[in-house]
Design a protein around this motif. Structure first.
Motif, short mmCIF file in Angstrom:
data_model
loop_
_atom_site.label_atom_id
_atom_site.label_comp_id
_atom_site.label_asym_id
_atom_site.label_seq_id
_atom_site.Cartn_x
_atom_site.Cartn_y
_atom_site.Cartn_z
N ARG B 20 0.95 -1.23 0.09
CA ARG B 20 -0.05 0.06 -0.07
C ARG B 20 0.85 1.15 0.01
O ARG B 20 1.24 1.79 1.00
N GLY B 21 1.18 1.37 -1.26
CA GLY B 21 2.02 3.08 -1.38
C GLY B 21 3.49 2.68 -0.87
O GLY B 21 3.53 3.48 0.07
N LEU B 22 4.37 1.90 -1.38
CA LEU B 22 5.63 1.72 -0.95
C LEU B 22 6.41 2.34 -1.83
O LEU B 22 6.43 2.47 -3.21
N GLY B 23 7.60 3.09 -1.19
CA GLY B 23 8.52 3.79 -2.01
C GLY B 23 9.81 3.43 -1.62
O GLY B 23 10.11 3.04 -0.01
N LEU B 24 10.79 3.16 -2.57
CA LEU B 24 12.11 2.50 -1.83
C LEU B 24 13.17 2.69 -3.29
O LEU B 24 12.65 2.84 -4.43
N ARG B 25 14.47 3.18 -2.99
CA ARG B 25 15.58 3.21 -3.84
C ARG B 25 16.59 2.55 -3.60
O ARG B 25 17.15 2.61 -2.41
N VAL B 26 17.10 1.95 -4.42
CA VAL B 26 18.21 0.78 -4.10
C VAL B 26 19.26 1.07 -5.34
O VAL B 26 19.37 0.53 -6.25
N PRO B 27 20.29 1.95 -4.93
CA PRO B 27 21.30 2.19 -5.99
C PRO B 27 22.23 1.06 -6.00
O PRO B 27 22.46 0.32 -5.20
N ARG B 28 22.96 0.86 -7.19
CA ARG B 28 24.02 -0.09 -7.44
C ARG B 28 25.03 0.42 -6.50
O ARG B 28 25.13 1.38 -6.06
N GLY B 29 25.51 -0.67 -5.68
CA GLY B 29 26.69 -0.74 -5.05
C GLY B 29 26.13 -0.60 -3.51
O GLY B 29 27.00 -0.43 -2.53
N GLN B 30 24.90 -0.72 -3.17
CA GLN B 30 24.64 -0.45 -1.80
C GLN B 30 23.89 -1.71 -1.34
O GLN B 30 23.32 -2.41 -2.21
N VAL B 31 23.71 -2.13 -0.23
CA VAL B 31 22.92 -3.18 0.30
C VAL B 31 21.71 -2.54 1.38
O VAL B 31 22.21 -2.03 2.25
N HIS B 32 20.51 -2.62 0.82
CA HIS B 32 19.41 -2.19 1.75
C HIS B 32 18.68 -3.52 2.22
O HIS B 32 18.38 -4.37 1.65
N ALA B 33 18.59 -3.50 3.48
CA ALA B 33 17.80 -4.60 4.01
C ALA B 33 16.40 -4.04 4.35
O ALA B 33 16.10 -3.01 4.68
N LEU B 34 15.25 -5.04 4.04
CA LEU B 34 14.12 -4.72 4.23
C LEU B 34 13.37 -5.67 5.16
O LEU B 34 13.47 -6.94 4.95
N MET B 35 12.90 -5.13 6.40
CA MET B 35 12.58 -6.08 7.56
C MET B 35 11.10 -5.71 7.77
O MET B 35 10.58 -4.77 7.49
N VAL B 212 26.11 -6.96 6.56
CA VAL B 212 25.97 -5.90 7.06
C VAL B 212 25.35 -4.78 6.07
O VAL B 212 26.03 -4.53 4.97
N PRO B 213 24.09 -4.16 6.40
CA PRO B 213 23.59 -3.37 5.26
C PRO B 213 24.05 -2.01 5.13
O PRO B 213 24.48 -1.64 6.28
N ASP B 214 23.76 -1.45 4.26
CA ASP B 214 23.96 0.17 4.27
C ASP B 214 22.88 0.81 4.95
O ASP B 214 23.07 1.75 5.69
N TYR B 215 21.80 0.46 4.43
CA TYR B 215 20.35 1.06 5.03
C TYR B 215 19.40 -0.08 5.41
O TYR B 215 19.45 -1.19 4.80
N VAL B 216 18.55 0.30 6.47
CA VAL B 216 17.59 -0.83 6.85
C VAL B 216 16.20 -0.15 6.66
O VAL B 216 16.16 1.33 7.04
N HIS B 217 15.18 -0.74 6.00
CA HIS B 217 13.80 -0.20 6.20
C HIS B 217 12.94 -1.41 6.84
O HIS B 217 13.16 -2.63 6.77
N VAL B 218 12.05 -0.74 7.55
CA VAL B 218 10.98 -1.66 8.31
C VAL B 218 9.86 -1.43 7.51
O VAL B 218 9.17 -0.33 7.29
#
Lengths: 469, 255
Positions: B20-35, B212-218
């Motif tokens: 329901r209305g999700l926004g997210l950006r994952v650039p190359r070279g980064q690790v994003h965790a989605l929890m 180990v991620p660069d960013y974490v999203h919940v």
């Protein structure tokens, strides 16, 4: 997923072409005693063969169509509208240069001369009713191996021919063996002398070029004691608007300790009725192995059989059938154990696509008095679409004790999740299907000679390419 | 733009809206965790990105390097550089890992071009070595009779060989014991680099000790409720998803 609703387009471009007819000998339309006499006259049959043909015709007329157990689709064959004999009226040539241009071009398009150069010990090419080319590598001929058309076999080797002809498959075996006995023409005659092992395969290629035509080749292979031979046959026809009939009889005789391997890649156009009787006789310690791949035709009914007549004889059928929209592959195997310590093995894999239907019929017979016989039967069916159909009719009669029988059957389906998984790796839907199907038959195909497994995989890919929309 | 970008995504299965209305950006070279907790829509997001036909995108956009991802078929997405490691990988009976990966690489070549067999095997064996896998593995049928750990390692091997620009790892840690987890994490870490963006979907903080991620999203209730640096995962571990949910309410009030 898309796969459940797909339309199917079959790509048969390789075989779907024809050249104008240039037949000199033509038995006309329909079947009567006159037809038989015409064929016997043209082929200069000896009297016993003419008699044999007439008996065949009588039996054919007497026997009903086997629609009480087989497909009603057989009723679509109009025996009065078929042409039973067509030939250019010349002897088979020993070199491709002498073969008439149109016919030569046909076989060149099918890649036959090239394969001959590459890996075959001999080739026979049949065009409608007669062989137009027949040749055996010199070294193989010098070993005493005979590889000619059935007419030449009858003419030049009457004593061997007559001894075995019609002995494995009698006229009255079934309606179509009777028809073949009446109008047979073409096919191969092979004799391998004692102890001779033919290293490379002998190949026959059967081509139908004419419309409203019936092809009735007759093949007889005799492997004398301790000899070995591999025979491969291929076939194609253009797709005409009217049904075409192909009804062959193939008899194999493996004498004591001999081995015969018979490989078929059947790729008839999807309007061909392919009703074939194939049976081998294995004497003591002999082996008959059928590798039977059915990709084409509208209706195929074919159950290669082995009669294990001598002690320790072995019979094997490895079978792959692919039924696409509008096709019914009714195939299987028969294993008749008639001596102690005989062993048979049946592995059948069928794939049904779209509205295609695959039927397996198996018969394993071990009578009460025999000891230490073994049979293994495995039949696996793969369904591609929700509309695909498969049926299995195994009949195993094993009497007495001390015989071992093993039977396994499975039906599986290519799942939407599996296809999605493969697509996620970059494969198109058709490539994914094709890979699944190849995976399904892989363990069986691995047992085939290399050239044939490559050809078979390519044919499966072609079928799958057209089968997803 | 070298990134995988999701904008205001809404996804439904049947009548039920799951994302329901999700926004997210994952650039190359980064690790994003989605929890996120069970049922938050994490795995749905992964499948939608890969193009699974059971899910319907009702609104929003997804861009891969500036190209509209949602218009592409699943196989086209894969060839554009999107890889998904499945939570439950399918079995493909009779098709060996070697043949499967070969076909997958072949599908990326222009028509008429053949994959060079020796180069292919060299690459395959190199990647297997990197992941500590035995060579005999390649002749086994894809996932057939594999243990949970073997399946996950096979997913990572495919990731290594196919060299995508973006990888979505869907609950790659689920069902793994600690040793298998470490092996898989080591594999993923060895593939990290400037050319690969990773979206790491997980239920547990545990995996993030090893990758180990660069960013974490919940993610809660179909949208992202909190984002932060890697410390967020630890905070979440300590305070639980209820805390994250409160965050969602706060942000809803303050919007």
């Amino acid at each position: 997923m898309k796969t459940d609703t797909s339309a199917v387009n079959i790509d048969r471009s390789k075989g779907d072409f024809f050249y104008p007819e240039a037949h000199v000998r033509d038995a006309g339309i329909g079947l009567s005693e006159r037809t038989i006499h015409y064929i016997a006259d043209v082929k200069e049959d000896p009297d016993w063969v003419r008699e044999y043909r007439l008996r065949g015709l009588k039996t054919f007329w007497e026997k009903p169509l086997p629609t009480h157990w087989a497909s009603k689709d057989l009723e679509a064959i109009d025996f009065d509208k078929i042409r039973y004999y067509l030939s250019p009226g010349t002897e088979p040539k020993r070199s491709w240069e002498e073969v008439p241009d149109d016919i030569k071009r046909t076989f060149e398009r099918l890649g036959i001369p090239e394969q001959e150069r590459k890996f075959l010990a001999g080739v026979e090419a049949q065009f409608d009713s007669e062989a137009v080319y027949s040749n055996i590598k010199k070294a193989v001929g010098e070993q005493g191996v005979i590889f000619v058309g059935s007419r030449e076999g009858l003419k030049n080797y009457p004593e061997i021919f007559r001894k075995w002809f019609g002995k494995v498959i009698p006229i009255a075996d079934n309606k179509f063996s009777a028809l073949n006995s009446a109008v047979f023409s073409g096919g191969s005659f092979i004799y391998v002398p004692p102890g001779v092992k033919v290293k490379h395969p002998l190949q026959a290629y059967f081509r139908i070029n004419a419309e409203n035509f019936g092809q009735f080749e007759r093949t007889l292979i005799i492997a004398d004691e301790g000899s070995e031979v591999t025979y491969m046959e291929g076939c194609t026809a253009p797709k005409f608007n009217t049904p075409t009939l192909h009804s062959a009889v193939v008899e194999l005789v493996a004498l004591k300790g001999a081995k015969i391997q018979y490989i078929t890649v059947q790729n008839w156009a999807s309007n061909v009725f392919n009703l074939v009787t194939k049976r081998g006789l294995a004497q003591e310690n002999a082996e008959v192995k059928w590798i039977d791949c059915n990709i084409g035709s509208r209706l195929t009914m074919k159950y290669p059989s082995v009669i294990m007549k001598g002690r320790k004889a072995r019979g094997e059928v490895l079978s792959i059938a692919l039924a696409n929209d509008g096709q019914h592959q009714d195939t299987g195997a028969k294993m008749i154990h008639a001596a102690d310590e005989t062993t048979s093995n049946i592995i059948s894999k069928s794939i049904s696509i779209g509205k295609g239907r695959a039927t397996y019929r198996g018969l394993v017979h071990v009578p009460k008095h025999l000891k230490h016989c073994k049979n293994n039967t495995e039949c696996d069916a793969l369904l591609i679409n929700a509309t695909s159909r498969t049926d299995t009719y195994p009949a195993i009669t094993v009497r007495g004790t001390g015989n071992a029988v093993q039977h396994e059957a499975s039906v599986s389906q290519v799942s939407a999740e599996q296809i999605f998984y493969m697509q996620q790796r970059g494969l198109s839907e058709a490539q994914a299907m094709s890979l699944s199907v190849n995976g399904f038959v892989n363990d069986l195909v691995r047992q085939f000679p290399m050239e044939y497994s490559v050809e078979l995989k390519r044919l499966i890919e072609l079928e799958m390419e057209g089968s997803v929309g | 733009m070298k990134e995988l970008a999701v904008e205001n995504l809404h996804v439904a299965v049947g009548d039920q809206e799951i994302v329901r209305g999700l926004g997210l950006r994952v650039p190359r070279g980064q690790v994003h965790a989605l929890m996120g907790p069970n049922g938050s829509g994490k795995s749905t997001l992964a499948k939608v990105l890969a193009g699974h036909p059971d899910y319907r995108v009702t609104a929003g956009k997804v861009w891969i390097d500036g190209e509209n991802l949602l218009e592409l078929d699943p196989d086209e997405r894969a060839r554009r550089g999107l890889f998904m490691a499945f939570q439950y990988p399918s079995e493909i009976p009779g098709v060996t890992i070697a043949n499967f990966l070969r076909a997958a690489l072949q599908s990326r070549l222009p028509e008429g071009e053949e994959l060079e067999a020796t180069d292919y095997y060299a690459k395959l064996y190199e990647k297997m070595e990197l992941l500590g896998m035995d060579r005999s593995f390649t002749s086994r049928s894809v996932n057939e009779g594999f243990s949970g750990g073997e399946k996950k390692r096979t997913e990572i091997l495919q990731l290594a060989v196919l060299e995508p620009s973006y990888a979505v790892l869907d609950e790659t840690d689920s069902g793994l014991d600690i040793d298998a987890l470490k092996t898989v994490a080591h594999g993923v870490n060895s593939l990290r680099g400037p050319d690969l963006g990773i979206l790491l979907i997980t239920h547990y903080q545990r995996l993030l000790n090893y990758i180990v991620p660069d960013y974490v999203h919940v993610m809660v209730g179909g949208r992202i409720v909190r984002s932060g640096r890697k410390e967020l995962a630890l905070e979440l571990e300590e305070r639980g998803y209820d805390w994250a949910r409160e965050g969602a309410l706060e942000s809803a009030y303050t919007r």
